[in-house]
Design a protein around this motif. Structure first.
Motif, PDB file in Angstrom:
ATOM      1  N   UNK A 197      47.722  42.414  41.399  1.00 31.83           N
ATOM      2  CA  UNK A 197      47.822  41.565  40.213  1.00 31.83           C
ATOM      3  C   UNK A 197      46.789  40.435  40.255  1.00 31.83           C
ATOM      4  N   UNK A 198      46.660  39.811  41.431  1.00 32.78           N
ATOM      5  CA  UNK A 198      45.685  38.719  41.568  1.00 32.78           C
ATOM      6  C   UNK A 198      44.258  39.228  41.381  1.00 32.78           C
ATOM      7  N   UNK A 199      43.962  40.385  41.955  1.00 33.58           N
ATOM      8  CA  UNK A 199      42.595  40.915  41.867  1.00 33.58           C
ATOM      9  C   UNK A 199      42.268  41.302  40.424  1.00 33.58           C
ATOM     10  N   UNK A 200      43.211  41.998  39.770  1.00 38.26           N
ATOM     11  CA  UNK A 200      42.964  42.419  38.380  1.00 38.26           C
ATOM     12  C   UNK A 200      42.804  41.208  37.476  1.00 38.26           C
ATOM     13  N   UNK A 201      43.647  40.192  37.682  1.00 35.77           N
ATOM     14  CA  UNK A 201      43.536  38.967  36.869  1.00 35.77           C
ATOM     15  C   UNK A 201      42.189  38.276  37.125  1.00 35.77           C
ATOM     16  N   UNK A 202      41.761  38.261  38.378  1.00 29.40           N
ATOM     17  CA  UNK A 202      40.478  37.636  38.705  1.00 29.40           C
ATOM     18  C   UNK A 202      39.316  38.387  38.066  1.00 29.40           C
ATOM     19  N   UNK A 203      39.406  39.715  38.046  1.00 27.28           N
ATOM     20  CA  UNK A 203      38.366  40.523  37.397  1.00 27.28           C
ATOM     21  C   UNK A 203      38.314  40.210  35.901  1.00 27.28           C
ATOM     22  N   UNK A 204      39.481  40.072  35.278  1.00 31.31           N
ATOM     23  CA  UNK A 204      39.514  39.786  33.839  1.00 31.31           C
ATOM     24  C   UNK A 204      38.953  38.401  33.541  1.00 31.31           C
ATOM     25  N   UNK A 205      39.251  37.428  34.403  1.00 31.12           N
ATOM     26  CA  UNK A 205      38.683  36.085  34.211  1.00 31.12           C
ATOM     27  C   UNK A 205      37.171  36.109  34.407  1.00 31.12           C
ATOM     28  N   UNK A 206      36.726  36.884  35.383  1.00 34.84           N
ATOM     29  CA  UNK A 206      35.281  37.008  35.603  1.00 34.84           C
ATOM     30  C   UNK A 206      34.610  37.676  34.413  1.00 34.84           C
ATOM     31  N   UNK A 207      35.263  38.691  33.855  1.00 32.77           N
ATOM     32  CA  UNK A 207      34.723  39.346  32.659  1.00 32.77           C
ATOM     33  C   UNK A 207      34.655  38.364  31.491  1.00 32.77           C
ATOM     34  N   UNK A 208      35.657  37.491  31.393  1.00 37.34           N
ATOM     35  CA  UNK A 208      35.638  36.468  30.333  1.00 37.34           C
ATOM     36  C   UNK A 208      34.454  35.523  30.521  1.00 37.34           C
TER      37      UNK A 208
END
Length: 789
Positions: free
Chosen positions: A261-272
């Motif tokens: 969950x943390x990794x996927x959320x971090x990827x989405x924030x990085x994509x943002x």
């Protein structure tokens, strides 16, 4: 937003271009699904974030999200207890390291870029996973021996066993029998077993297992019996190694899955973040800025009045036309809400329409727009367009039916906070009926307060826009000389279609053009001629305005230059006056020293020759004082005060024209001590005149003196001859006073007492000496004299 209108306005093409500026697939997906929003706070935040990103890229042009990859699917697999391949784990480690570095960098500059940091702050740093993967896998994806003690032990056994096999096979190869039966002196592998190459005719001369035969049937690949046992041991060790590697990979995968969950959320924030950077890079490419977004809900009156929708585009350009785009400026929504654009064929009416709609869509998607920074756009709840060509019309419908279908859809969905764009309104049918429909449609949108821009060629629509409050004409200009379009938009004036000129320019034979003109009604010809004349007059006015602007800027520049020159002259004047004053004060000090020196000579030796020499010196000083330099600096003579001179009074030194302040008065010697600036002088009472305070302003006081050289606090006269003592002492006292020294020590020694006597007799009569005394024990005793000045 209306998807069909998005297609007509080419917003999907903008998304594709934006996606090309992203760095990895996660942000690319976000770009391709980008849609205009209708939330003021969210849109404002997106535009502010992009503005920060543009500033950041200006400061650090190479900034990016680094080597991050979209590892979300791999992380989801790990969360489902799947085992990730070593290369996939390396991608996880590489991405986590990139996210860690991205977060660290944005934190270091968070004070200047708080909005970007607000996003990056949510990135979770998982440095332990990075370390664990790096400790178990090498850059090529191989599991390291150090990944676990068991793996290190198995691999050591493998190396030892392989060494034993190779040693035994080497013995066979090097033996005389081996030289005879072997095809080549090499050891190779077949199906994971170590074998030697035996000639086929000698295959029975050695015991072992045949694993393969060459294509030529000349060689058999045989595993000698002496190596079979060790080969079996290797096979078992390989299986054990594979199991241990699988166990290590499972542990690493489980660690990744536990933080999915943390990794996927971090990827989405990085994509943002990457999408914001992509917007900034695209904005830099098309020279775009963030417009001012007007919150129509907040700007509406609290008394039930209609909410305001106001469009102001300055220097707007179509983003897909690049350098070929001609900028235009347009304001509507205050005095009028409907614009009717007319002008020549191929003159840019449709491009203008698309530009208005496309820039509004980009702004509400949080993207900068190619326009000037003072551009303002309202928050539209819908942007609707009826813009079509033959490629976009369904084959089963006529052109008129297709357009009417779009307009019906728009009428059903548009509100007073919408933007409606209608191209070639009322065409593709009978002109009379089409014009009537067009006027009725425009009147409908006007009554609802919907901002509307329509293009047309109908002359009666131009008249309708001119006579109807709330509607306004606009035209795209053409060059009256060449009759070619200029693509410049003018609000407040209708334009001619110039169909004849356009057809001629496109190659229609002149005789057809002439025939067509003869068929035009007299009124139509007069209207077209009038519009052409108006366009010519407007261009003249524009040219005059341009010339006036140039002249005004030239005058402003000249005024600035004259102002700078005046400041320079005043500065030089002040500098020249100050230098002259400094020179006069310096010369005054030198003349004063000469007078003191002559007086000292007279005291020391009152011979006739000395007296005559002193008289010559005083005459020369008086001649200098009589020169123009030493005359008063003002033409007016200061008003004199006949009252008695007292301490603190302002006096004028007659021969120098200097203003000075009285420090002390000696009634016995009829002398007065005065101070001019930092210089103190003792003069006779007859050489000064008391002045009134008002008159002192008329005389320029020369207060600045040249920097004095450093003067020590003591004078050593030991070893000097008697005739050298007084000149040296007098010069020192003068220099000391000019350096503002109030107390000094004169070292003369004891010896015979001659120098001491000369010093103290000289000090007793010197006008600069206030008092003196023998030195204390720690000051040199009777071998020194302490003098107060």
């Amino acid at each position: 937003m209306d998807d069909k209108s998005l297609e007509m306005l080419e917003f999907p093409r903008i998304r594709e271009i934006l996606a090309g500026y992203t760095s990895f697939s996660a942000s690319r997906e976000m770009a391709m699904t980008l849609k205009p929003l209708h939330d003021y706070e969210q849109i404002s935040r997106l535009l502010r974030q992009t503005a920060e990103a543009r500033r950041l890229l200006t400061m650090d042009r190479g900034f990016s999200i680094g080597s991050a990859l979209d590892i979300r699917e791999k992380v989801r697999l790990a969360a489902l207890e799947g085992i990730l391949e070593p290369l996939s784990l390396l991608e996880v480690q590489q991405t986590l390291a990139a996210l860690h570095e991205l977060r660290r960098y944005l934190k270091s500059i968070s004070g200047d870029f708080p909005l970007l940091w607000n996003i990056a702050e949510g990135i979770v740093e998982l440095q332990q996973i990075e370390k664990d993967i790096a400790g178990c896998l090498d850059p090529a994806g191989e599991v390291l021996d150090t990944a676990s003690p068991a793996l290190a032990n198995v691999r050591q056994q493998l190396r030892d066993t392989r060494g034993q096999i190779l040693e035994r096979l080497e013995t066979i190869i090097k033996s005389p029998r081996g030289q005879r039966i072997l095809q080549e002196d090499v050891i190779t592998e077949r199906e994971g077993r170590y074998v030697i190459l035996v000639k086929i005719e000698h295959r029975h001369d050695i015991k072992g297992i045949v694993h393969d035969i060459s294509n030529t049937n000349a060689t058999v690949f045989m595993e000698p019996t002496v190596a079979v046992g060790l080969g079996n041991a290797i096979r078992e060790l390989v299986i054990e190694e594979r199991r241990e590697v699988e166990r290590i990979l499972r542990l690493l995968s489980a660690e990744v899955g536990a933080h999915s969950d943390d990794i996927i959320r971090s990827i989405e924030l990085t994509a943002e973040l990457d999408l914001i950077l992509a917007k900034a890079r695209y904005a830099r490419r098309i020279n775009a800025v963030e417009p001012v977004i007007i919150d129509s809900a907040a700007s509406g009156g609290g008394d039930g009045r209609k909410k305001s929708c106001f469009v102001k585009l300055v220097g707007a350009r179509h983003p897909l036309l690049g350098d070929k785009a001609v900028p235009f400026s347009l304001e509507f929504g205050h005095d009028f809400s409907v614009i009717v654009i007319t002008g020549p064929n191929t003159g840019g009416k449709t491009v203008t329409l698309k530009t208005i709609g496309l820039l509004s869509l980009m702004a509400q998607a949080g993207m900068p727009i190619p326009a000037a920074g003072e551009s303002q756009l309202p928050l539209f709840d819908g942007i609707f367009a009826d813009i079509g060509d033959e490629q976009s019309i369904e084959q089963t419908l006529s052109t008129f039916s297709w357009h009417m279908g779009n307009i019906v859809r728009i009428i059903g969905r548009a509100t007073g906070e919408s933007l409606v764009l209608l191209d070639e309104l009322g065409t593709s049918t009978d002109p009379t009926e089409g014009s009537a429909l067009a006027r009725a449609i425009l009147r409908h949108f006007l009554s609802r307060g919907t901002l509307t821009v329509a293009t047309t060629h109908y002359s009666d629509l131009k008249a309708f826009a001119h006579t109807t409050p709330g509607l306004e004409n606009a035209s795209l200009e053409f060059d009256p000389a060449t009759l070619a379009p200029t693509y410049h938009l003018t609000v407040g004036m209708p334009g001619g279609s110039n169909a004849m000129a356009t057809a001629a320019r496109l190659g229609l034979p002149p005789e057809i053009i002439k025939d067509a003109r003869s068929m035009l009604s007299e009124g139509s010809q007069e209207l077209e001629a009038l519009l052409a004349n108006l366009m010519a007059e407007k261009q003249k006015i524009t040219s005059l305005e341009r010339n006036l602007t140039v002249e005004r800027e030239d005058l402003a520049r000249r005024n600035a230059e004259l102002g700078d020159e005046l400041k320079r002259l005043k500065t030089e004047e002040r500098k020249a006056k100050q230098e002259a004053r400094d020179t006069i004060v310096q010369e005054a000090a030198e003349l004063h020293k000469e007078i003191r020196s002559a007086a000292a000579e007279l005291r020391k030796k009152k011979s006739a020759a000395t007296v005559e020499q002193a008289r010559h010196t005083l005459n020369r000083v008086r001649e200098q004082l009589d020169t123009e330099v030493w005359q008063p600096l003002t033409a007016e003579t200061p008003e004199e005060d006949t009252s008695t001179i007292k301490i603190g009074d302002t006096v004028r030194i007659k021969e120098a024209g200097l203003s000075a302040t009285v420090l002390s008065i000696s009634e016995e010697s009829q002398e007065v001590e005065v101070q001019a600036g930092r210089t103190k002088m003792r003069l006779s009472l007859n050489s000064v005149v008391k002045t009134t305070p008002a008159s002192t302003d008329k005389t320029i006081a020369l207060t600045k003196i040249p920097p004095a050289r450093r003067v020590p606090l003591e004078l050593n006269l030991r070893g000097k001859r008697a005739d050298e003592v007084e000149p040296a002492l007098d010069a020192y006292l003068n220099d000391a006073v000019q350096s503002s020294i109030t107390e000094a020590r004169i070292i003369h020694g004891i010896a015979t007492g001659t120098v001491r006597s000369i010093v103290r007799e000289f000090l007793a009569s010197h006008p600069l000496v206030k008092s003196f005394r023998p030195g204390e024990r720690d000051e040199g005793g009777d071998g020194a004299t302490i003098v107060r000045l």
